[in-house]
Scaffold this active site. Structure first.
Site, PDB file in Angstrom:
ATOM      1  CB  CYS A   1      41.276  12.264  66.864  1.00 41.30           C
ATOM      2  SG  CYS A   1      39.737  12.504  67.752  1.00 41.30           S
TER       3      CYS A   1
ATOM      4  CB  CYS B   1      40.282  12.780  71.182  1.00 34.88           C
ATOM      5  SG  CYS B   1      41.314  13.776  70.127  1.00 34.88           S
TER       6      CYS B   1
ATOM      7  CE  LYS C   1      41.297  12.618  76.434  1.00 36.65           C
ATOM      8  NZ  LYS C   1      42.138  13.641  75.822  1.00 36.65           N
TER       9      LYS C   1
ATOM     10  CE1 TYR D   1      44.616  20.533  75.959  1.00 38.24           C
ATOM     11  CE2 TYR D   1      46.780  21.439  75.465  1.00 38.24           C
ATOM     12  CZ  TYR D   1      45.405  21.562  75.484  1.00 38.24           C
ATOM     13  OH  TYR D   1      44.810  22.709  75.029  1.00 38.24           O
TER      14      TYR D   1
ATOM     15  CD  GLU E   1      43.778  15.055  78.487  1.00 36.96           C
ATOM     16  OE1 GLU E   1      43.039  15.988  78.206  1.00 36.96           O
ATOM     17  OE2 GLU E   1      44.115  14.187  77.649  1.00 36.96           O
TER      18      GLU E   1
ATOM     19  CG  HIS F   1      20.033  27.268  93.202  1.00 39.93           C
ATOM     20  ND1 HIS F   1      21.294  27.484  93.720  1.00 39.93           N
ATOM     21  CD2 HIS F   1      19.266  26.809  94.220  1.00 39.93           C
ATOM     22  CE1 HIS F   1      21.275  27.192  95.016  1.00 39.93           C
ATOM     23  NE2 HIS F   1      20.075  26.771  95.332  1.00 39.93           N
TER      24      HIS F   1
ATOM     25  CD  GLU G   1      23.790  28.365  91.736  1.00 42.48           C
ATOM     26  OE1 GLU G   1      22.957  29.257  91.863  1.00 42.48           O
ATOM     27  OE2 GLU G   1      23.685  27.255  92.287  1.00 42.48           O
TER      28      GLU G   1
END
Ligand code: NDP
Length: 459
Positions: free
Chosen positions: A42, A47, A50, A178, A182, A436, A441
């Site tokens: 990681c 991760c 990346k 993944y 990516e 908003h 939303e």
């Protein structure tokens, strides 16, 4: 005299470090062995680096979009060595923090390869040190899968991509999961030509079908050439770069070929069989809910087991192990409803069941779905589309799946995961007032059930 510890952890990645540190803080005598770099996949080559590349790639699209808002971003150039050097400084810093935290907790760090020499013994290589252990935790993670075709040695994986000396002008990426998606987005964002080779028809198998189709189309919109129903049969070096051969008789010339066809548990040469540890097909350590293997004193957490291969899961498994074995609080990590993100452009955030899984489990489900061009692109000119999808169990109106594709999806899904895990109903979700103007939303404004197009109602 025979060396002895209460816990020996093999592998200083996310799961191993968390388990070692917490166990030592509970008062155990702990040692941890790491043959590569403290921090594991990681931090060092997963991760974290990346995500830096994801940020870098997003600027590429950002500069284009900014023109619609009046910015004159002419002569913008990207410098790969600057990114790699800056990323390396940060990775060194993070690895240092891991090291520091282990040291502060009193964990002995051993920078060697550790192998099981029996159910309660490890041997270190190359020093030959033998250590007796009350408990052993295997946290060796995973390693990129290899296929064995001719010329595979000329290809790279996610292990090498973070340290390429120069950015590829044209990269071929193999896979549809993944990592492949990516990196296709990252390199497209950085301005490279990207070709994605996938063996089936739509990327991200395992995700909700609408997510898969949406991301597949967004990759193409980003300029990625997606070749489906194809496999690489060989890679040859040419004068200029590489030549990739597909089983469809297509040949592609490029600078780099990146294999992203899955990862396998890193158990080769660990001595599992000799110690009596049962493994599944593919080499994963088989464990019970508490991480215990077929040998009572040997445990495993993280990608080396056959569960969910995600860093936060490994960390929670490591923490549960330390609590249970040394903290006097026996519990197991709950693997249900773990959210995840795919950092494509736009990214995906997903938690709970896909529509297909929900229909299989519950029969009847209500679907709420909205695809739209976000407000930001009214001026940016981009054709990028977002998607929000809610899956509700018809019988009791409980939310069982949330799937979001938007620039903030990985952030939003964290909160959606809390609502999903809390077992909220669609009505409770809808009681929440919208914020908003945001894309998110839409999540509390979807009132119309989505009906799939039929012959009578072609949609
Ligand atoms: P994935 O399992 O996600 O995807 C593997 C891909 O390779 C699939 O598209 C699969 O195709 C294809 N594939 C598998 N075997 C072959 C083969 N023999 N020939 C051709 N194609 C093949 O693996 P990744 O390597 O992308 O990532 C590994 C794991 O790491 C992920 O599953 C995830 O758990 C974790 N990860 C998480 C990230 C995140 O949280 N953002 C980022 C990166 C990794 P098919 O669909 O047909 O099976």
């Amino acid at each position: 005299m025979q060396e002895h510890v209460e816990l020996f952890v093999i592998g200083a990645g996310s799961g191993g470090v968390r388990a070692a540190r917490m166990s030592a803080q509970y008062g155990a005598k702990v040692a941890i062995a790491e043959e590569f770099r403290i921090g594991g996949t990681c931090v060092i080559r997963g991760c974290v680096p990346k995500k830096f590349m994801v940020y870098a790639g997003a600027y590429g699209q950002g500069f284009e979009e900014a023109k619609g808002y009046g910015w004159l971003a002419d002569n913008v150039r990207f410098d790969w060595p600057t990114l790699i050097a800056a990323k390396d400084v940060e990775i060194d810093r993070l690895s240092g923090i891991y090291r520091c935290n282990l040291g502060n907790a009193g964990v002995e760090m051993i920078e060697e390869r550790a192998k099981l020499a029996g159910p309660d013994t490890v041997r270190l290589v190359p020093s030959g040190r033998i250590i007796k252990c009350d408990k052993i935790l295997i946290a060796t993670g995973g390693t990129p899968r290899k296929l064995g075709f001719a010329g595979e040695e000329h290809t790279i994986t996610s292990n090498e991509v973070f340290n390429l000396p120069k950015m590829p002008g044209h990269i071929v990426i193999n896979g549809g999961g993944y990592i492949a998606c990516e990196f296709a987005s990252i390199f497209a964002g950085l301005g490279a030509r990207v070709c994605l080779i996938y063996r089936r028809d739509t990327v991200l198998r395992g995700f909700d079908d609408d997510v898969r189709t949406h991301i597949h189309n967004e990759l193409i919109r980003q300029g990625v050439r997606v070749i489906t129903h194809a496999n690489i049969t060989g890679v040859k070096k040419t004068g200029e770069g590489l030549s990739v051969h597909l089983d469809t008789d297509v040949q592609i010339d490029c600078d780099e070929v990146m294999m992203a066809i899955g990862r396998e548990p890193a158990t080769d040469g660990l001595g599992l069989a000799a110690a009596g540890v049962n493994t599944a097909r593919g080499g994963a350590v088989m464990v019970d809910e508490f991480g215990q293997s077929s040998v009572p004193g040997i445990f495993a957490v993280g990608d080396v087991t056959d569960r969910i291969a995600l860093t936060p899961v490994a960390i929670r498994e490591g923490a549960a192990f330390a609590d249970s074995e040394f903290g006097g609080r026996r519990h197991a990590f709950d693997h249900r409803d773990v959210a995840s993100a795919v950092f494509t452009q736009p990214p995906v955030g997903s938690v709970g069941l896909s529509e297909h899984e929900a229909r299989e489990q519950f029969g009847e489900v209500d679907i709420y779905r909205s695809s739209f061009r976000p407000m930001r692109h009214a001026l940016s000119g981009s054709a990028e589309q977002y998607m929000m999808k809610l899956i509700v169990r018809t019988q009791d109106q409980v939310m069982v799946g949330v799937h979001i594709i938007s620039d903030a999806a990985p952030e939003i899904i964290q909160i959606a995961a809390i609502a999903l895990k809390a077992g909220l109903t669609k009505a409770q979700w809808d009681e929440t007032c919208a914020v908003h103007p945001t894309a998110a939303e839409e999540l509390v404004l979807m009132r119309e059930k989505f009906t799939p197009p039929t012959k009578r109602n072609p949609g």
